[in-house]
Structure formats: structure tokens, C-alpha cells
Design an enzyme around this catalytic site. Structure first.
Site, PDB file in Angstrom:
ATOM      1  NE  ARG B  69      61.044  33.462 -16.209  1.00  0.00           N
ATOM      2  CZ  ARG B  69      60.391  34.114 -16.920  1.00  0.00           C
ATOM      3  NH1 ARG B  69      60.123  33.893 -18.170  1.00  0.00           N
ATOM      4  NH2 ARG B  69      59.947  35.122 -16.209  1.00  0.00           N
ATOM      5  CE  LYS B 176      64.434  12.986 -29.653  1.00  0.00           C
ATOM      6  NZ  LYS B 176      62.816  13.022 -29.617  1.00  0.00           N
ATOM      7  CG  HIS B 206      68.439   9.513 -25.967  1.00  0.00           C
ATOM      8  ND1 HIS B 206      67.342  10.184 -26.359  1.00  0.00           N
ATOM      9  CD2 HIS B 206      67.885   8.192 -25.738  1.00  0.00           C
ATOM     10  CE1 HIS B 206      66.305   9.433 -26.471  1.00  0.00           C
ATOM     11  NE2 HIS B 206      66.678   8.140 -26.054  1.00  0.00           N
ATOM     12  CD  GLU B 244      58.143   5.282 -28.207  1.00  0.00           C
ATOM     13  OE1 GLU B 244      58.521   5.736 -27.179  1.00  0.00           O
ATOM     14  OE2 GLU B 244      57.583   5.897 -29.177  1.00  0.00           O
ATOM     15  CG  ASP B 263      58.971  12.199 -30.271  1.00  0.00           C
ATOM     16  OD1 ASP B 263      59.632  12.909 -29.871  1.00  0.00           O
ATOM     17  OD2 ASP B 263      58.242  11.401 -29.581  1.00  0.00           O
ATOM     18  CG  HIS B 268      65.052   8.113 -32.052  1.00  0.00           C
ATOM     19  ND1 HIS B 268      65.987   9.025 -31.518  1.00  0.00           N
ATOM     20  CD2 HIS B 268      64.132   8.209 -31.106  1.00  0.00           C
ATOM     21  CE1 HIS B 268      65.596   9.559 -30.365  1.00  0.00           C
ATOM     22  NE2 HIS B 268      64.784   8.972 -29.880  1.00  0.00           N
ATOM     23  CE  LYS B 368      54.887   8.233 -28.146  1.00  0.00           C
ATOM     24  NZ  LYS B 368      56.013   7.497 -27.464  1.00  0.00           N
TER      25      LYS B 368
END
Lengths: 366, 514
Positions: B69, B176, B206, B244, B263, B268, B368
Site C-alpha cells: 500500500r 507461516k 524457513h 531460544e 509460533d 518448526h 524463550k
């Protein structure tokens, strides 16, 4: 993730005439870290290099630079069979690399080993007896003769029996014709497989030229090629001969005549699918071994040309003055390390190379 | 084939390209990126395409068209992309190469909800076919907000762009998340398939583009020493960890909607589970590999809704210390509700009810603000049936650890005799860092996947039934958690909540410290 690589060269203090057991023990000691831990050895191949005193330091550097990408046991053989006195001198080194920048990384070291053997007199005529016991088992053996060296007949027999692949460099010789004929003869024998660094250097050029004809509307043009012009530096003649040999063998051109042109240039005539094809080789490039390739058909001209800075290359397709397509990409490096690396990646017979080499030999026989 | 004499003047370019030394270059084509003003385009897609172009992996006749846009000219778009590329590769972008590449990059401002945008795009692409020889081949990359996916697909279909022009191909790439749950995933898939065939759809995770993830298959299926042990006969249990150390950063609003289950686990972690547990594919091609992955997902035992508490733990980090730095808790992060129950940590106990894995628990966890970034698969083997040594009851089992990142490799814990008199056995970890054996520069995951997309190879992309099966496994957990306020807290910098330890301890086992 791109991790920083820190390399550490280690050399063994001992040297001189060593036994196989002493060499193995010395190499294990080199992998030992100061804290007593042992750096891991990773090996995917054996690399034997046969060279002379003068080139040895440069070759050792190239081999060290390869160790990260192609972890191997390298055996550098400095051979001088013409000396009357027998002499055997061994030195050992290891190149250990450590990856940093990885949180939580354990900092493990991977070491590649380098054995340098200086052989003079009779032992130099039997290098296979020295290299053979030092090879790591179960891994392929690459035998590299740098700077235009060719295996001596006697050497060739013994060493060739050890090797799975022979890497030569037709770029480092004065008489490229004789060398190419010699390589063609070796290659025709089939064992071991033969590779040439000058052929490896042609990969990006061949890929770029093939891309020019990839769009289906241009594929038909391949049969209508009338003329090929190649601009090169005199030392790059073998590379250029192989390039023309490749085009001719792939496109079904039959070599008809050859003329040596001005300033050592050459002109070959072929009979192609739709008539005569002329290939002109001009050694007028001041710098690049291969500077420009121009292919002319009835309607279009196709060109791949290196930029002045040499790292980039432009491809263009023109119809008269009309620019039909153009692009610039990086050409990549032609350092010895990169070219040897490409050869180390290759296993098995390279039939395209063999056909191109055979065609080149036919062209030279005209 | 080289060397064969051609008599026909109509030669194919294959005579030059049929050579294992030369890279396979895709057909001419155009890639249209929706959401082109976003981060993904500038930070991932364009750098990957630029790298492919410089490495001569893209066809000469190639174009990228960004759609978004934001009002921008072609040049402004190119400048923006160049700026990001410069930031990523200080001093390494060559002017001449960039100029050549960016001459194929275009920008079309437009509202992706409006039909006229697509008409304009269609006309523009036709123009490119004529001017740049893209031959009617198009890949549409949906890099916009997932809420726009259905509208973009519908408008593309209505504009007749779900088919390439003049016999060319049309491919659709979806990032995703592929839905929020099973129902929305099915709805999304049904909506897309109204206009695109499954063979045209490339769902991108990925993770599958990473060399290290692909190496799981190489390790399993090119080494006969591991495969015979890879079953319930010898394996006691499997642990998969995707950890992570980072928090949610500035993505609070996104994470509040997603959570670790959506997520990381749905995509994954499920992919790693599939690659760990799948049968050897008949061939390494799109159907062979994906078929086997789907079989694994279908075999995962569904967790009854009323027993979610026994099989799943939802965790959330509180403040703590990570790598010498004090970090705030999740509820204190920006754009996060102070009473949020969003999962920043998930632990599941799964069973794969098939011949190979019957009775073997798969403990999987993702989170996380754990102590470090690590992805690994740990295969713990059964104990030996009998050990004739004193103190044999303390013998530790063998563990084979396949580490995917950061230091790719295999580690095997084996028992060895301690030197000296007597017969004391002690475990030794044998590390084989096969990843670090090669210091090759690993291609970026997007580079690999974009090239596969242009070549028309969907092996490393996700099929509709994979996404739906993965959601089907997680749906009872999602719906159960939606109705509950219960969250297990863990301090940042720890390996998760105590409840997660209990999940494994109930079976007489414990989590490994990666």
C-alpha cells in the site's frame, strides 16, 4: 550462521628422517591443546601434492587455506630425483580452526594435518612408497601436480595407482599444445580420473554462455552460430582452447582447419550444423587470462565480458544495435585454492571435460 | 550429451547445460511479493535473491515486483532495499552488480483488497513478459499480514492470475502461520484451493531450508549404523528441544496472539519430530518425503481434551538472568497484557502409534528465555539387559544426541572402563562435529527455498495435510488452554517450569541439560 573462524598453525619441532609411526605420533601430538585436550581430526579426503623446492611455500599456503573447506590429510612432496645423494626430510604441521561467536559453543577445535616430505635422489623416484603408508584409509586420494607439472612416466605409474583423481594445471606451461596432448593421452587411459584447473576455471564462463541461450526462443540460435571470438592473455591459451573445444564438442562442430594468426593468435574453422563456423583466438588481453567471449549468429551477437576491475562480468545479447538482454554478476575467484577446491569437490569421470579435451586435441592436430 | 554430433540446426540449450559442474538455473519468470514494504522483503527475500543473482543462479530473464500500500516509485523501492542490504553487508555490495540486479526490481503501490490493483499488476506483468522475457511464469509470494492471505488469493484467482500467462506457470508462496488452529487452517487451505492446485502452493517454513535441518535426513538415511537402532526395540525415549535465549523483543503484540505453541511447536518442532521419526522415503523428492512426514503426524496419538494436563505444560517466563544480563518477565514486556496467559514455553509428551515407535515417549519442549539457543534431538537408548560388572545398576544408558544448532554434530554417550585395577565403568561423551568439519559458507535458508521455488521443487515446502495434521495434534491443547488461566512460571535463564520436570519425572525420567 556465519561463525568467525580462527586458525592456528602448529608445527612440530622434530623433523628429519622419520618413520611412519613417528609421523603419526607427531601429528597426534600436534592436535593436543595446551590444556591436554585433543583437537578433533576431521578428514574427508587425502591430498597429495608433488612440487619442487621453489613452489613449495606457496603450495603449502594454498593447502592450508583449503583445510577449512576440505578437511584433509595433505602430503606435500618436494621431489628432486636428479640429485645424486639420497635424502629424506619430513616436517609436520597442523592447522587447527576454532569457531567463535556461537553462544554456548564449546569451542571445539578441528585440525587438518600437513606432512611435508622433501625427497632427493633415488627416493624421489619412488614417491609412492613414501605417500602410500601415510594415506588415511577409506578416504579418496587426490593427487595434485601444480604449475604445469606432469607426472613423470615412472612416477605416474606408482603414484597414479594410489590416486582416485589426478589434478593438473595446463595453465602453467609454455608449450600448452604438447601439454594438452599429454593430458588427453592420460585422460583417455581412464585411470585415474583427470581434472585440469584451467577447466575448473571455465565453469562460470560456460555457465554464463549457456545462460545466454537458455530462453527457448534463443535455443535455435545455437545451430546458427557463424563465428566465435575470444580475447585472452597469452598465458591463458589452454583455458581458451578448452573453451572452444567445449563449444565445438557440445554443438557438434567438426574441426576442418587451423591457422596460426598474428601475434601467436589462432583461427580454427569448423563445419557446423548450418555451415562453416570460425573461431578466432586473440591473445591481446593485457590482464585477464580470459577477457571476452563473443559469439555471432546470423542475427544476434552474444557477449560475456569481464569488467576492467575483473571481479564482475557482463553478459549481453544484441540484435544489430538493439540491446535485447543485459546483466552483470560476480565472476568469482580464480585463485589456485578456489580452483583446486572445485576439483576436490568433483568425483567420478567428467565426461564433458573429456569430450572437450578430446576435441581440443583434434583441433591441435590440424 | 557432449561429444555427440548434432545434425539438426535446432539445438536445445541443454547441450550446454547438461553438465553436473554447472548450476541448475530456473526458467525465466517474475516473482511478485505482496507486503513488499515490510521487513521480510528487505531483510530476507531481496538479500537472498541478490545473492542468487550474483552467484549466477537466477535466469537472465527475471523480475521482482513488489506490491504494497505504501506509495513509492520503483527507484524509491530500490533505494530502500539497497539501504537495508548495505546495512547487512557493509561495503560488500558491488555497485555494478546491484545496478544490474535492481534493474529487474519494480514496485507497484496498491491496495491488495481492491480488484483494480490486480488488473494493474496483471497488465504490468504482461508488459514485463514482453520487455523482459519473463514468459508468463509467476511466483506470488505472500509476505503480507496473514489476515490478508485469503483476500489476496481470492483476488488473484478472480483476476485469472492463478494460471501463468500463455502456458507459463503460477506458484503461490505462503509464509507461516498457516492458520491459528485446525479450523482456520482448513478454512485457509480450502480458500486457497478454490483458485490454486496443491501443486502450485508452496508453504514456507524457513526451518526446512536450513542445511542443518536437512542434515537430519542425511544422517539417518545415509548411515547404516544408526538406522537399525532407530526404533522401539532399542530406544527408551526421545527428547526434542528447541530453545531460544532471546525474549520476544518488540513483537509483544504478535506474540500475545501466537505463543510458543503456534509460533514454534506447530511448525518448526513438528518438522523436526517428523524428520526424526519418519520412515526412509522412497525417493528424496516432494511426494516421497512429504508423504512420510504426514504419516508420522497422522500416527501421533491425539491427546484427549480432559487429559491435556497430563501431557502438556504451558509455561511463561518471569524476570531472571540470561547470560549475565537481568531481563524482565514476559508480563512486563511491551504490548503484553499484565495478566497474560500466553505460553512462552511448551512441553509435550507425545506418542507415535506405529510399528517403529510403539510405546516410546517423545518429550518435546520449546521456549524463550531459556539459558541458551539450542535445537537438538536426544535419543536415549534402553539399558543393556545385563551387565556383569560390580555397580552395574549405576550404569548410564547410551544417548545419541543430534545437535541441529548452533554446533551441528552428533554426540554419543558410551560406557568405558576407567583405567586401573578393578572394573569401573564410566560414561564418556564422544563428540563428532560433522557440521564444523566443513567451514563452507552455509547458504541462507531463504536462498535455498527461493531457488527451489523458482525451479518448481516443493520437497522442502509444507503440504496442506502436513499443516492440518500438525494442528490436529495441538488443537485439544489449544482449546483446553484457552479455557484455563493456569500457567506455570519459570525464571528467565532456567530450563522451564517445575511442572515440565514433573511431566517427565512421572515416567521415571528427566530432561537432559542440552
Amino acid at each position: 550462521m556465519a561463525a568467525a573462524v580462527i586458525g592456528e598453525s602448529r608445527s612440530a619441532p622434530e623433523g628429519g628422517a622419520m618413520s611412519v609411526e613417528q609421523i603419526e605420533r607427531g601429528l597426534a601430538r600436534l592436535r593436543m591443546n595446551e590444556d591436554g585436550s585433543l583437537g578433533a581430526r576431521a578428514s574427508v579426503l587425502n591430498l597429495i601434492v608433488v612440487t619442487d623446492e621453489e613452489s613449495a611455500p606457496e603450495i603449502a599456503q594454498v593447502v592450508s587455506s583449503l583445510s577449512g573447506h576440505y578437511p584433509c590429510r595433505a602430503i606435500i612432496m618436494i621431489s628432486d630425483p636428479d640429485e645424486e645423494r639420497s635424502k629424506l626430510d619430513v616436517s609436520l604441521s597442523a592447522f587447527c580452526s576454532l569457531r567463535h561467536g556461537i553462544p554456548g559453543g564449546t569451542g571445539n577445535q578441528i585440525c587438518a594435518e600437513q606432512i611435508t616430505i622433501h625427497a632427493e635422489g633415488p627416493p624421489a623416484a619412488h614417491l609412492e612408497s613414501l605417500a602410500g603408508p601415510l594415506l588415511l584409509p577409506d578416504l579418496p586420494v587426490f593427487l595434485w601436480y601444480p604449475n604445469g607439472r606432469m607426472p613423470r612416466p615412472a612416477e605416474s605409474d606408482g603414484m597414479a595407482a594410489l590416486a582416485d583423481r589426478l589434478i593438473l594445471d595446463s595453465g602453467g606451461v609454455d608449450d600448452s599444445e604438447a601439454f594438452m596432448r599429454g593430458v588427453a593421452h592420460l585422460s583417455a587411459s581412464g585411470s585415474p580420473e583427470v581434472g585440469d584447473l584451467q577447466w575448473a576455471a571455465l565453469s562460470p564462463w560456460r555457465s554464463l554462455v549457456a545462460d545466454l541461450f537458455a530462453p527457448p526462443e534463443r535455443a535455435g540460435e545455437l545451430g546458427k552460430i557463424k563465428r566465435v571470438e575470444v580475447l585472452y592473455r597469452p598465458v591463458g591459451e589452454s583455458r581458451v582452447l578448452l573453451f572452444v573445444g567445449w563449444l565445438a564438442s557440445a554443438l557438434g562442430w567438426r574441426p576442418e582447419s587451423a591457422v596460426c594468426g598474428e601475434r601467436r593468435g589462432r583461427e580454427f574453422k569448423f563445419s557446423g550444423p548450418s555451415g562453416e563456423v570460425t573461431a578466432t583466438l586473440s591473445p591481446d588481453s593485457p590482464d585477464a587470462r580470459l577477457r571476452r567471449v563473443r559469439i555471432l549468429s546470423e542475427e544476434c551477437s552474444y557477449q560475456v565480458s569481464r569488467h576492467r576491475e575483473l571481479s564482475d562480468v557482463s553478459s549481453t545479447v544484441m540484435r544489430g544495435d538493439e540491446l535485447l538482454a543485459e546483466r552483470t554478476v560476480q565472476l568469482g575467484s580464480f585463485d589456485s585454492g578456489v580452483l583446486v577446491g572445485e576439483e576436490l569437490r568433483y568425483r567420478g569421470r567428467d565426461e564433458v571435460y573429456e569430450a572437450s579435451l578430446q576435441m581440443t586435441a583434434e583441433m591441435l592436430d590440424l | 550429451m557432449a561429444g555427440s554430433l548434432q545434425t539438426d540446426t535446432q539445438l536445445s540449450a541443454d547441450v550446454l547445460l547438461d553438465d553436473s559442474r554447472l548450476p541448475k538455473v530456473p526458467e525465466p519468470g517474475a516473482m511478485v511479493i505482496f507486503g513488499a514494504s515490510g521487513d521480510l522483503t528487505a531483510r530476507k527475500l531481496i538479500p537472498a535473491l541478490y545473492d542468487l543473482a550474483t552467484q549466477r543462479r537466477l535466469p537472465m530473464k527475471f523480475a521482482v515486483v513488489g506490491v504494497s500500500r505504501t506509495q513509492m516509485s520503483h527507484d524509491e523501492f530500490r533505494k530502500k532495499l539497497r539501504k537495508t542490504l548495505n546495512e547487512q553487508r557493509a561495503g560488500k555490495v558491488r555497485d555494478s552488480v546491484w545496478e544490474s540486479f535492481c534493474g529487474s526490481v519494480f514496485y507497484l503501490p496498491g491496495d491488495t483488497k481492491k480488484a483494480e490493483t490486480y488488473q494493474e499488476l496483471k497488465d504490468f506483468l504482461k508488459r514485463l513478459d514482453g520487455e523482459r522475457g519473463t514468459r508468463g511464469n509467476r511466483a506470488f509470494y505472500l509476505a503480507s499480514s496473514p489476515t490478508l492471505f485469503p483476500a489476496v488469493v481470492e483476488k488473484l484467482g478472480e483476476a485469472g492470475m492463478n494460471r501463468g500467462e500463455n502456458g507459463g506457470w503460477a506458484r503461490l508462496v505462503i509464509e507461516k502461520p498457516f492458520g491459528r488452529d485446525l479450523e482456520s487452517a482448513k478454512e485457509l487451505n480450502t480458500g486457497i484451493r478454490r483458485y490454486f492446485e496443491e501443486t502450485q502452493i508452496y508453504r514456507i517454513d524457513h526451518y526446512l531450508g536450513k542445511e542443518t535441518v536437512q542434515n537430519i535426513m542425511a544422517l539417518r538415511f545415509s548411515n547404516s549404523v544408526f538406522e537399525p537402532l532407530w526404533s522401539q526395540h532399542y530406544v527408551d525415549h526421545v527428547q526434542i528441544t528447541v530453545a531460544e535465549d532471546i525474549g520476544i523483543g518488540t513483537r509483544g503484540a504478535f506474540y500475545e496472539e501466537a505463543g510458543a505453541l503456534r509460533d514454534i511447536v506447530q511448525n518448526h518442532l513438528m518438522q523436526v519430530l517428523c524428520l526424526t521419526a519418519m520412515e526412509p522415503p522412497v525417493a528424496f523428492d516432494s511426494e516421497g518425503v512429504r508423504e512420510e512426514k504426514v504419516k508420522v503426524l497422522k500416527s501421533v496419538r491425539r491427546i484427549p481434551r480432559d487429559k491435556v494436563g497430563e501431557f502438556a505444560v504451558r509455561g511463561q517466563y518471569t524476570s531472571g538472568w540470561v547470560w549475565g544480563e537481568e531481563v524482565s518477565g514476559y508480563r512486563e514486556e511491551k504490548n503484553v497484557a499484565p495478566d497474560s496467559t500466553t505460553d512462552t514455553y511448551v512441553a509435550l509428551k507425545l506418542f507415535i502409534d506405529n510399528w517403529r515407535w510403539a510405546g516410546v515417549p517423545f518429550y518435546v519442549r520449546a521456549g524463550k528465555r531459556l539459558p541458551k539457543r539450542v535445537t537438538e534431538i536426544a535419543i536415549q537408548f534402553k539399558r543393556t539387559p545385563h551387565a556383569p560388572f560390580a555397580g552395574a545398576e549405576n550404569l548410564e544408558p547410551n544417548i545419541l544426541v543430534v545437535r541441529v544448532q548452533p554446533e551441528e554434530g552428533v554426540s554419543l554417550k558410551i560406557g568405558a572402563k576407567v583405567p586401573g585395577s578393578g572394573f569401573r565403568i564410566r560414561s564418556v561423551n564422544m563428540d563428532l562435529l560433522y557440521g564444523t568439519a566443513f567451514l563452507e559458507e552455509v547458504p541462507d535458508a531463504y536462498q535455498r527455498l527461493l531457488l527451489d521455488l523458482m525451479l518448481g521443487d516443493p520437497t522442502l515446502f509444507i503440504r496442506a495435510d502436513e499443516t492440518e495434521s500438525a494442528w490436529d495434534i495441538l488443537d485439544p491443547v489449544i482449546s483446553s488452554w484457552a479455557e484455563s488461566e493456569k500457567v506455570a512460571f519459570y525464571p528467565a535463564g532456567s530450563w522451564g517450569p517445575a511442572e515440565s520436570e514433573e511431566l517427565v519425572a512421572r515416567d521415571g525420567r528427566e530432561w537432559r541439560r542440552p
